[in-house]
Design an enzyme around this catalytic site. Structure first.
Site, PDB file in Angstrom:
ATOM      1  N   GLU A 250      32.699  37.013  35.370  1.00 32.18           N
ATOM      2  CA  GLU A 250      33.569  35.920  35.665  1.00 32.18           C
ATOM      3  C   GLU A 250      34.297  36.561  37.003  1.00 32.18           C
ATOM      4  O   GLU A 250      33.983  37.570  37.420  1.00 32.18           O
ATOM      5  CB  GLU A 250      34.948  36.291  34.719  1.00 32.18           C
ATOM      6  N   LYS A 252      36.847  37.580  39.810  1.00 32.53           N
ATOM      7  CA  LYS A 252      38.408  38.531  39.652  1.00 32.53           C
ATOM      8  C   LYS A 252      39.382  37.737  40.243  1.00 32.53           C
ATOM      9  O   LYS A 252      39.110  37.664  41.684  1.00 32.53           O
ATOM     10  CB  LYS A 252      37.899  39.927  39.851  1.00 32.53           C
ATOM     11  N   ARG A 257      48.361  39.717  35.660  1.00 29.13           N
ATOM     12  CA  ARG A 257      47.802  39.067  34.353  1.00 29.13           C
ATOM     13  C   ARG A 257      49.078  38.735  33.302  1.00 29.13           C
ATOM     14  O   ARG A 257      50.080  39.477  33.294  1.00 29.13           O
ATOM     15  CB  ARG A 257      47.377  40.379  33.756  1.00 29.13           C
ATOM     16  N   ARG A 272      51.960  42.689  32.366  1.00 30.26           N
ATOM     17  CA  ARG A 272      51.307  43.967  32.074  1.00 30.26           C
ATOM     18  C   ARG A 272      51.801  45.083  31.622  1.00 30.26           C
ATOM     19  O   ARG A 272      51.484  45.915  30.729  1.00 30.26           O
ATOM     20  CB  ARG A 272      50.423  44.593  33.355  1.00 30.26           C
ATOM     21  N   GLU A 302      44.741  35.498  33.903  1.00 24.28           N
ATOM     22  CA  GLU A 302      45.534  35.751  35.373  1.00 24.28           C
ATOM     23  C   GLU A 302      46.092  34.496  35.881  1.00 24.28           C
ATOM     24  O   GLU A 302      45.486  33.392  36.028  1.00 24.28           O
ATOM     25  CB  GLU A 302      44.215  36.255  36.232  1.00 24.28           C
TER      26      GLU A 302
HETATM   27  P1  AMP Z   1      42.823  46.199  38.563  1.00 24.68           P
HETATM   28  O1  AMP Z   1      44.330  45.801  38.594  1.00 24.68           O
HETATM   29  O2  AMP Z   1      42.559  46.221  39.852  1.00 24.68           O
HETATM   30  O3  AMP Z   1      42.800  47.568  37.705  1.00 24.68           O
HETATM   31  O4  AMP Z   1      41.946  45.122  37.809  1.00 24.68           O
HETATM   32  C1  AMP Z   1      42.197  44.748  36.631  1.00 24.68           C
HETATM   33  C2  AMP Z   1      42.758  43.398  36.446  1.00 24.68           C
HETATM   34  O5  AMP Z   1      42.101  42.340  36.840  1.00 24.68           O
HETATM   35  C3  AMP Z   1      43.392  42.720  35.103  1.00 24.68           C
HETATM   36  O6  AMP Z   1      44.511  43.628  34.749  1.00 24.68           O
HETATM   37  C4  AMP Z   1      43.656  41.485  35.250  1.00 24.68           C
HETATM   38  O7  AMP Z   1      45.138  41.276  35.809  1.00 24.68           O
HETATM   39  C5  AMP Z   1      42.780  41.143  36.499  1.00 24.68           C
HETATM   40  N1  AMP Z   1      41.886  40.092  36.464  1.00 24.68           N
HETATM   41  C6  AMP Z   1      41.501  39.062  37.217  1.00 24.68           C
HETATM   42  N2  AMP Z   1      40.537  38.163  36.981  1.00 24.68           N
HETATM   43  C7  AMP Z   1      40.144  38.757  35.608  1.00 24.68           C
HETATM   44  C8  AMP Z   1      38.865  38.439  34.508  1.00 24.68           C
HETATM   45  N3  AMP Z   1      38.141  37.381  34.906  1.00 24.68           N
HETATM   46  N4  AMP Z   1      38.857  39.275  33.588  1.00 24.68           N
HETATM   47  C9  AMP Z   1      39.752  40.342  33.450  1.00 24.68           C
HETATM   48  N5  AMP Z   1      40.680  40.705  34.208  1.00 24.68           N
HETATM   49  C10 AMP Z   1      40.982  39.924  35.443  1.00 24.68           C
END
Ligand code: AMP
Length: 603
Positions: A250, A252, A257, A272, A302
């Site tokens: 998917e 990102k 979130r 979060r 998101e």
């Molecule tokens: P990070 O904050 O860099 O650790 O990345 C994880 C975060 O990416 C998750 O907590 C979500 O807020 C965000 N996110 C964005 N798109 C997606 C997606 N398709 N699936 C899951 N998380 C996503």
């Protein structure tokens, strides 16, 4: 139990640096509390009136607390304020003035019960409208009169929203296990329950009743947030396929979130860090109500800003403008949000956590009536491809990046949803990973040095940051940052730090003597840091290993710690809790990646 007894525990815990002793002390406290008291005492220990997601807040302004004190103690305002400016901690100054009053036998404390104090604090949090301020000042003033000096110190820290005793929620779970069994063996049971139902008070209440079965049976419930699952990271499509085989990819999105809870027309949104943020996003609330098809569900997505004129997504810096408490309606118009749903946790009352991702995803598609038109709908489904072809993944990644997104998320088809856990079921591949270290690291601000020279004007010259070591449940250092901030950012940093400053090094911090700071800051402020490289340094404690020296006199460095080269501040991460910062394990992985080291090397 009297509140004054609880305050003695506060004091004992605050002074203690051994995690084991804190655990035992808490266990002893749980033994002495009654079933009715245990939840309230736990909330107070964490400086709150309820679990993290309970919207009731105390957070009184210093000015109001000073007014209550003046009223309660009949002291001269200017003398009190002068002393406060010298000491910098209202709790301590109040304790000092109360001590003085006690010597003169001016006040005989009533010594109220924990429950009485708790109920007064609830009243304090509920007061609103006309006359609320004077009601609060009067109530706090009578509490100050009724309590002994030590209790006053902690009471004031609680009402200011500044009580940080220096232990994590995990220590409380350990202590509950200790209380029931005299060791930590029940922690996994408590932790599992906590992840789907993060209410320490409720879990403690069941533990106090000895009802372990009920704790094991705890299930997700609508309107109680579930601690969110986290992603691992990789830096190429090839590695992803090696790890997951055929998987779901998917985009990102670089927004924030949200966990959406829905039941019979009512919507709640959690961030979060489990805060109830429903009031901030009325457009998303409306969108969910309009587009959802079932009576009861929990899902995640998101939220990202969308510019209807250009049809493009907004960068993170603009999307976060929506995180605010005022001018909400105006912002809804200026900066509409889209919510890309990607997870289903509960469907028609049934928990979906244990179901394979592919099943959750397919059900998620049934959750909304959507046109799929980004200009019409507020809630949209995150698009997906299913593939085991690295080239196809790489192309999808490039495409996402070209649309201004962060990269991609790869998900294991059979993976279950593991609340609160970082797992290979989800892998993020962000645009910045592909070359050298351009990925950011989330760090905790642990303290700061007073400024010299030009910086003296700001009162802050450098700040110490650290990451989280899961194994020891401690924060360990990776950098001291003294450059790269704008004047505005230095001021902001100082302001934030001063809200949480403390005289002694918090027990959760593991810091080398060469990295000591002028002012310690309790675990509260999370920042995102960008660095050029991860290097090794003997004065940083992240991943550092010590061994006895040859003379046997002291420990010496066996393996140096990890340190950040050219670190700079990207942004404050108010959406992350201290325990959610980057871990030593992740830093080690990033180091390994960039240096091309093998797993066998001693790191
Ligand atoms: P990070 O904050 O860099 O650790 O990345 C994880 C975060 O990416 C998750 O907590 C979500 O807020 C965000 N996110 C964005 N798109 C997606 C997606 N398709 N699936 C899951 N998380 C996503």
């Amino acid at each position: 139990m009297k509140f004054s007894r609880l305050a003695e525990y506060f004091s004992k815990i605050e002074k203690e640096s051994s995690r084991l002793v804190i655990t035992e002390t808490l266990a002893e406290l749980f033994k002495k509390l009654s079933e009715e008291e245990v939840d309230k005492a736990i909330y107070l220990l964490t400086g709150r009136l309820g679990p993290l997601y309970d919207p009731r807040e105390l957070g009184l302004a210093e000015k109001s607390v000073i007014s209550s004190t003046i009223q309660a103690l009949s002291v001269d305002r200017s003398i009190f304020v002068k002393r406060f400016k010298e000491v910098g901690d209202l709790g301590e100054v109040l304790q000092e003035f109360k001590e003085k009053g006690r010597q003169q036998l001016l006040w005989a404390p009533k010594d109220p019960e924990i429950i009485e104090v708790y109920e007064d604090l609830v009243k304090l949090s509920k007061a609103e409208g006309e006359g609320a301020m004077s009601f609060k000042i009067n109530l706090l003033s009578s509490l100050i009169q009724a309590l002994d000096p030590l209790s006053c110190k902690y009471l004031v820290r609680i009402v200011l929203g500044k009580l940080r005793l220096g232990f994590s929620d995990m220590t409380i779970l350990d202590a509950l296990s200790w209380f029931l069994k005299g060791d930590k063996s029940l922690r996994p049971i408590f932790e599992k329950a906590y992840h789907v139902y993060p209410d320490l008070g409720k879990i403690a209440y069941l533990a106090k009743k000895g009802d372990l079965k009920a704790i094991e049976r705890i299930k997700p419930e609508v309107f109680t947030p579930i601690i969110m699952m986290r992603a691992e990271r990789l830096s190429s499509a090839k590695e992803i396929v090696e790890k997951l085989g055929e998987c779901i990819i998917e985009p990102k999105y670089d927004g924030f979130r949200l966990q959406v809870h829905y039941k019979n027309g009512q919507v709640k949104l959690f961030s979060r860090n489990l805060e109830d943020v429903t009031f901030m996003y009325p457009d998303i609330v409306e969108g969910v109500k309009k587009e959802i098809t079932v009576k009861e569900a929990i899902f995640e997505g998101e939220a990202i800003g969308f510019d209807p004129h250009s049809g493009s997504f907004l960068p993170f810096q603009e999307t976060v403008q929506r995180k605010r408490k005022y001018d909400i309606e105006k912002m809804v118009k200026e900066l509409p949000l889209k919510l890309f749903a990607f997870e289903l946790l509960l469907f028609k009352g049934e928990s979906y956590l244990e179901k394979p991702f592919i099943e959750r995803r397919r059900k998620l598609e049934k959750l909304f009536k959507l046109t799929g038109d980004i200009f019409k709908d507020t809630v949209l489904l995150a698009p997906e491809i299913i593939t085991s072809d690295p080239e196809e993944i790489e192309l999808y990644f490039e495409d996402a990046v070209s649309k201004g997104l962060e990269g991609i998320m790869a998900k294991r088809k059979e993976g279950v949803y593991k609340p609160g856990v970082r797992e290979w079921n989800w892998i993020k591949y962000k645009r910045s990973y592909s070359s050298k270290l351009e990925d950011t690291i989330d760090c905790l601000v642990m303290g700061y040095d007073l400024g010299k020279g030009k910086r003296a004007g700001f009162g802050i010259g450098a700040f110490l940051v650290g990451v989280y070591d899961n194994k020891s449940d401690k924060f360990v250092t990776v950098a001291k940052i003294g450059t790269g901030l704008t004047d505005e950012e230095w001021r902001e940093m100082k302001k934030r730090c001063d809200q949480f400053k403390t005289k002694t090094k918090p027990a959760l911090y593991d810091v080398d003597k060469n990295m000591k700071v002028d002012v310690w800051v309790k675990p509260a402020i999370v920042v995102e840091i960008l660095a050029d490289e991860i290097t090794r340094s003997p004065v940083h404690t992240a991943g550092r290993k010590l061994k006895p020296s040859k003379t046997g006199a002291a420990l010496e460095v066996d393996v140096p710690g990890f340190a950040l080269r050219f670190p700079r501040l990207v942004r404050f991460r108010d959406d992350k809790r201290p325990e959610e910062v980057t871990t030593v394990v992740e830093i080690r992985e990033m180091y390994r990646k960039v240096k091309g080291k093998s797993k066998k090397e001693k790191l």
